[in-house]
Design an enzyme around this catalytic site. Structure first.
Site, PDB file in Angstrom:
ATOM      1  CD  GLU A 192     -13.898 -29.033   7.039  1.00 50.76           C
ATOM      2  OE1 GLU A 192     -14.222 -28.165   6.211  1.00 50.76           O
ATOM      3  OE2 GLU A 192     -14.516 -29.239   8.089  1.00 50.76           O
ATOM      4  CD  GLU A 224     -12.279 -27.553  12.057  1.00 53.73           C
ATOM      5  OE1 GLU A 224     -13.402 -27.093  11.781  1.00 53.73           O
ATOM      6  OE2 GLU A 224     -11.336 -27.525  11.273  1.00 53.73           O
TER       7      GLU A 224
HETATM    8  C1  GAL Z   1     -14.868 -26.182   9.240  1.00 58.08           C
HETATM    9  C2  GAL Z   1     -13.495 -25.685   8.802  1.00 58.08           C
HETATM   10  C3  GAL Z   1     -12.997 -24.571   9.711  1.00 58.08           C
HETATM   11  C4  GAL Z   1     -14.088 -23.550   9.904  1.00 58.08           C
HETATM   12  C5  GAL Z   1     -15.329 -24.217  10.423  1.00 58.08           C
HETATM   13  C6  GAL Z   1     -16.492 -23.292  10.666  1.00 58.08           C
HETATM   14  O1  GAL Z   1     -15.492 -26.928   8.253  1.00 58.08           O
HETATM   15  O2  GAL Z   1     -12.571 -26.732   8.816  1.00 58.08           O
HETATM   16  O3  GAL Z   1     -11.854 -23.994   9.144  1.00 58.08           O
HETATM   17  O4  GAL Z   1     -14.344 -22.925   8.688  1.00 58.08           O
HETATM   18  O5  GAL Z   1     -15.768 -25.166   9.474  1.00 58.08           O
HETATM   19  O6  GAL Z   1     -17.638 -23.977  11.068  1.00 58.08           O
END
Ligand code: GAL
Length: 705
Positions: free
Chosen positions: A192, A343
Site C-alpha cells: 500500500e 486483498e
Molecule cells: C490492508 C493491508 C493488510 C491488512 C489489511 C487489514 O490495508 O494491506 O496488510 O492490514 O489492510 O484490513
C-alpha cells in the site's frame, strides 16, 4: 424506433419495468460489444484459470509442520494463489546481509503441490529492528519533527538513500532466488505504498527543492506561476522553499503532491528495476492500491506496473454497490485494462469504527461484482490471524485453532463457481461507450480550497456514476489525458484544472463527434493551480459559447428546472450565460438568492461533429437520472438501457466473440428478471427465461448455444 420511444417515456408500472428488464438484457447480450484488440490479458496467466481465488498466507508466523494442513484446506476451497512474504523481512534477512530464503522456497514448493502458485511481496513496508536501530536515518521523520517509532509499519523513509539501498538489496536477493521459480507468478512491491507517508527531513526538503528547480528552471518562473508576491512569499533562493505543512500556497501544495508521487514512483522503480533484471518476463509486477485514496497520482504510479491491483475493504456497514463498483472501475482505468483485487475482507476488518461482519452472501456478491467490473482475481486478507500482533481481531478464513470459520464455506463456494465458469471469462473485459474523467490534480486542487465543506468530490462522481451506470452495462473511469476516441460520451464531473493542452485534447474529442459534459468548477485553473485569466470553463468558453458568470456555495437547496424536469441544485451552483445564439439553455434556476434567479444552470452547444455541455450545479438524484438519459440519448449510446429493478446490478464482459453478463441482487428483497429469450444460467447450470435472484443472489448469464 419503438425501443427508443418506450425507453424515453416516463414509466413506473412494474409491468413496464419487467418489459424493460427484458429489453435491457436483450440489448446487453445482442451483438458482442466491440472489444479493443489486446494481444493478451496480463491479469490472466497462460495455463491458469481465467478468474482466480486466493488468499494472503503468512507461513513465517507458523511452525512448518502446520503448513501442509493450511494448504490442504486452501486447496479444498479452490484457492489457487497465495500472496506471501510481504512483511517477512526479519525472517528473510535475519541480520544485515545474511539472507535465508530456504523456508520460503519450501513454502512455495509445498503450495505448488496443492496446485497453488505464489505472488511474492517485497517486505519493504516492514523493515526489521536491526536495520532501523542501526541506521536511524532509514526511519521517516513525521511532520512534527519526530522520527517514526519501530514496531508499526510503513516506518521506513521513502526518500532515504540508505533505506532505498536496503530495499533494493532484499528485492534483488529475492529475485535472484525466485525470479525463475515456476511456481512464482508475480511480485507485489511494498504494501500500500506506505500510505504515501513522506519524511519531513532536511534531505527530503532538498530533494523537493531540486525537483522544483528541474521543473521551473528559474525562480522567476516559479514566483510568477505561484504569484508569490502575495503575502511576501517571493523566493530568492531555491533553499528557501519549504515543504508545505497545513494551508499553504496552492501552487506549492499541488507541486508537493506531484513530488510525493514521483518520490514513491522512484521508490518502487528502485525495486522493479532490480526484480526485472533477475526475474523471468512472465512474472508480473503489481502494487496494492486503496480505491479512492489520493495520497499520490495513481495514473503515474501505475505506469511501471504490469497491471493494477487494489485492496477492497468495506469497513463499517455494508457494501455500497455504487461506491464499490466505481472504485473497481477507477482501478481498471489506471492501466485501462482488467485488474486484480489483491486483498478483500473476509467478513470483517479490525480498523473501522464498528467492525461489523458482512451479511451471509455479501462476501460472495462482492466477489462476483469485482469480476463483473473486470477483476480476474479475488484474494482474501487473511487466511489465518497471527496469534499476536495488531490485527488479531481481523476477519480470517480459519480461526485461531486452525479450523475453518463459518465464512470459509461461502468463500469455497466462490472458488468452486470461479473454477466452474472461468472458461467463459477468458479474454473478456468490460467494454464501455461512456467514460467518467477523474483527475488527481483537480481533486487535490478542489480539496485544498473546497469553499464549502459540503463539497465531496467522490459523492459527486458517484452521483453521475449512479445515474449513468443503471443505464449501461459498464462504464470507464479514466484520466482526462487518456485516449477518448472510443467513447460516445465523456463526462467530467468537476475538472477544475484544464490547462491549454488538455483543452485541446478535449476539443479534439468533441470536434470528431464526441459529447463532452462538464460539471461545476470545471476549467477554472491551469497546471500550476493558478486561476485562469478567463472565466470558466477557461479555454472552452468559446466552443461552449457560454461561460460562468459567478459561482455560489449554497447554504440550502435552490430550485432548478428545464428539459430534465424540476428539482434542486445542491451545495454548489454556478450562474451561466450563453454568449452565442446556438448555445441552448437546458436548465435554469428558480427563485433563489437573487443572483441566480432565472439564470442559466445548464448550457449545451453543438461543436464540430460533437457537442459540449456544461452543468453548473450539483443536481439532485432525480434530475441526475433525467440528465443521464438525455446525455446517453444525445450521444447515441447503444445499447440504451433503462432502469433495472431497484438494487440489481448488471455488468457485462465481452471478448473473443462472446458476452457474459453478471447479475447481482443487492436489494434486501428477492428480484425477478424476465429475459427476452431462453438463456444459459452458468452457476445454476440451467436455461431459462426468468431469473430469480434472492438477496445477494448472483447469476452469470450468457446466450444459449
Ligand atoms: C490492508 C493491508 C493488510 C491488512 C489489511 C487489514 O490495508 O494491506 O496488510 O492490514 O489492510 O484490513
Amino acid at each position: 424506433m419503438r425501443l427508443r420511444k418506450l425507453l424515453w417515456t416516463t414509466r413506473n408500472s412494474s409491468q413496464l419495468l419487467q418489459r424493460l428488464s427484458a429489453l435491457i438484457l436483450l440489448a446487453a447480450v445482442g451483438a458482442p460489444a466491440q472489444t479493443p484488440k489486446t494481444a493478451t490479458f496480463p491479469t490472466q496467466m497462460p495455463g491458469h484459470d481465467a478468474i482466480l481465488l486466493g488468499t494472503d498466507w503468512y507461513p513465517e508466523q507458523w511452525p512448518e509442520s502446520r503448513w501442509e494442513e493450511d494448504l490442504r484446506l486452501m486447496e479444498a476451497a479452490h484457492i489457487k494463489v497465495v500472496r506471501i512474504a510481504e512483511f517477512a523481512w526479519s525472517r528473510m534477512e535475519p541480520s544485515e546481509g545474511h539472507f535465508d530464503f530456504d523456508w520460503l522456497e519450501r513454502a512455495i514448493n509445498l503450495a505448488a503441490k496443492h496446485g497453488i502458485v505464489s505472488v511474492l511481496g517485497t517486505p519493504t513496508a516492514a523493515p526489521p529492528a536491526w536495520l532501523t536501530q542501526k541506521y536511524p536515518d532509514t526511519l521517516r521523520v513525521e511532520e512534527n519533527g519526530h522520527r517514526a517509532v519501530h514496531g508499526l509499519r510503513a516506518h521506513g523513509s521513502v526518500s532515504s538513500p540508505r533505506y532505498r539501498e536496503f530495499c533494493r538489496k532484499i528485492a534483488e536477493q529475492m529475485a535472484i532466488r525466485f525470479g525463475h521459480n515456476p511456481n512464482v507468478v508475480g511480485w507485489q512491491i511494498d504494501n500500500e505504498y506506505g500510505y504515501a507517508n513522506m519524511s519531513y527531513d532536511d534531505h527530503t526538503r532538498q530533494l523537493f527543492q531540486g525537483w522544483l528547480k528541474n521543473r521551473y528552471k528559474t525562480l522567476d518562473s516559479l514566483n510568477a506561476h505561484w504569484t508569490t508576491t502575495y503575502w511576501s512569499q517571493t523566493y530568492d533562493n531555491w533553499d528557501e522553499i519549504p515543504i508545505p505543512i497545513g494551508e499553504h500556497n496552492p501552487g506549492l501544495l499541488l507541486e508537493w503532491k506531484r513530488f510525493v508521487t514521483d518520490t514513491w514512483n522512484d521508490y518502487q522503480k528502485n525495486q522493479i528495476e532490480v526484480i526485472r533484471q533477475h526475474a523471468e518476463a512472465r512474472q508480473f509486477i503489481i502494487g496494492n492500491f486503496m480505491g479512492f485514496f489520493d495520497g499520490f497520482d495513481h495514473y503515474v504510479i501505475s505506469q511501471p506496473l504490469t497491471f493494477a491491483a487494489w485492496d477492497d475493504y468495506v469497513g463499517s456497514g455494508h457494501v455500497d454497490p455504487d461506491y464499490n463498483g466505481l472504485a473497481h472501475d477507477l482501478t481498471r482505468g489506471f492501466k485501462r485494462q482488467n485488474f486484480w483485487v489483491i486483498e478483500t475482507q473476509p467478513g470483517a476488518v479490525n480498523w473501522a469504527d464498528v467492525n461489523n461482519f458482512l451479511n451471509r452472501g455479501e462476501v460472495r456478491a462482492m466477489a462476483w461484482q469485482a469480476i463483473g467490473h473486470g477483476a480476474d482475481y479475488i484474494g482474501y486478507w487473511q487466511w489465518r490471524s497471527a496469534l499476536n500482533g495488531q490485527e488479531e481481531y481481523h476477519g480470517t478464513l480459519l480461526g485461531p485453532d486452525g479450523t475453518p470459520v463459518p465464512l470459509y464455506d461461502e468463500v469455497s463456494q466462490v472458488g468452486r463457481e470461479f473454477t466452474k465458469v472461468q472458461g467463459y471469462f477468458r479474454d473478456t473485459q468490460p467494454v464501455s461507450e461512456v467514460a467518467l474523467l477523474h483527475s488527481y490534480d483537480s481533486r487535490w486542487a478542489i480539496d485544498f480550497q473546497k469553499h464549502t465543506n459540503k463539497y465531496d468530490q467522490i459523492a459527486l462522481l458517484k452521483s453521475y456514476y449512479h445515474a449513468l451506470r443503471r443505464l449501461v452495462p459498464s462504464l470507464d473511469v479514466v484520466s482526462p489525458d487518456a485516449p477518448l476516441e472510443r467513447y460516445r460520451l465523456v463526462v467530467a464531473p468537476d475538472l477544475n484544472l484544464i490547462p491549454e493542452d488538455l483543452a485541446h485534447h478535449l476539443l479534439d474529442y468533441v470536434q470528431s463527434g464526441g459529447h463532452l459534459v462538464l460539471g461545476p468548477r470545471s476549467g477554472m485553473k491551469d497546471q500550476f493551480n493558478a486561476l485562469l485569466p478567463q472565466r470558466q470553463p477557461g479555454y472552452l468558453v468559446d466552443p461552449l459559447g457560454g461561460r460562468v458568470e459567478q459561482y455560489y456555495a449554497l447554504e440550502k437547496d435552490f430550485p432548478v428546472s428545464g428539459v430534465w424536469g424540476n428539482g434542486e441544485a445542491k451545495i454548489w451552483a454556478e450562474q451561466l450565460k450563453a454568449r452565442t445564439p446556438e448555445t441552448q439553455t437546458l436548465m435554469s434556476y428558480g427563485k433563489s438568492n437573487g443572483w441566480l434567479d432565472d439564470q442559466a444552470a445548464v448550457l449545451t452547444r453543438s461543436y464540430g461533429k460533437g457537442r459540449i455541455t456544461y452543468i453548473g450545479a450539483i443536481l439532485d438524484d432525480q434530475l441526475m437520472t433525467a440528465a443521464a438519459r438525455w446525455m446517453l440519448q444525445d450521444s447515441g449510446v447503444s445499447p440504451i438501457l433503462s432502469e433495472l429493478p431497484e438494487g440489481v446490478e448488471v455488468s457485462r464482459r465481452s471478448g473473443d466473440g462472446r458476452d457474459v453478463l453478471i447479475l447481482i441482487n443487492f436489494a434486501p428483497e428477492p428480484r425477478q428478471i424476465k429475459l427476452p429469450r431462453s438463456m444459459q444460467f452458468l452457476l445454476q447450470d440451467k436455461q431459462g427465461t426468468t431469473l430469480d435472484l434472492p438477496p445477494y443472489g448472483v447469476e452469470v448469464v450468457t446466450a444459449s448455444k
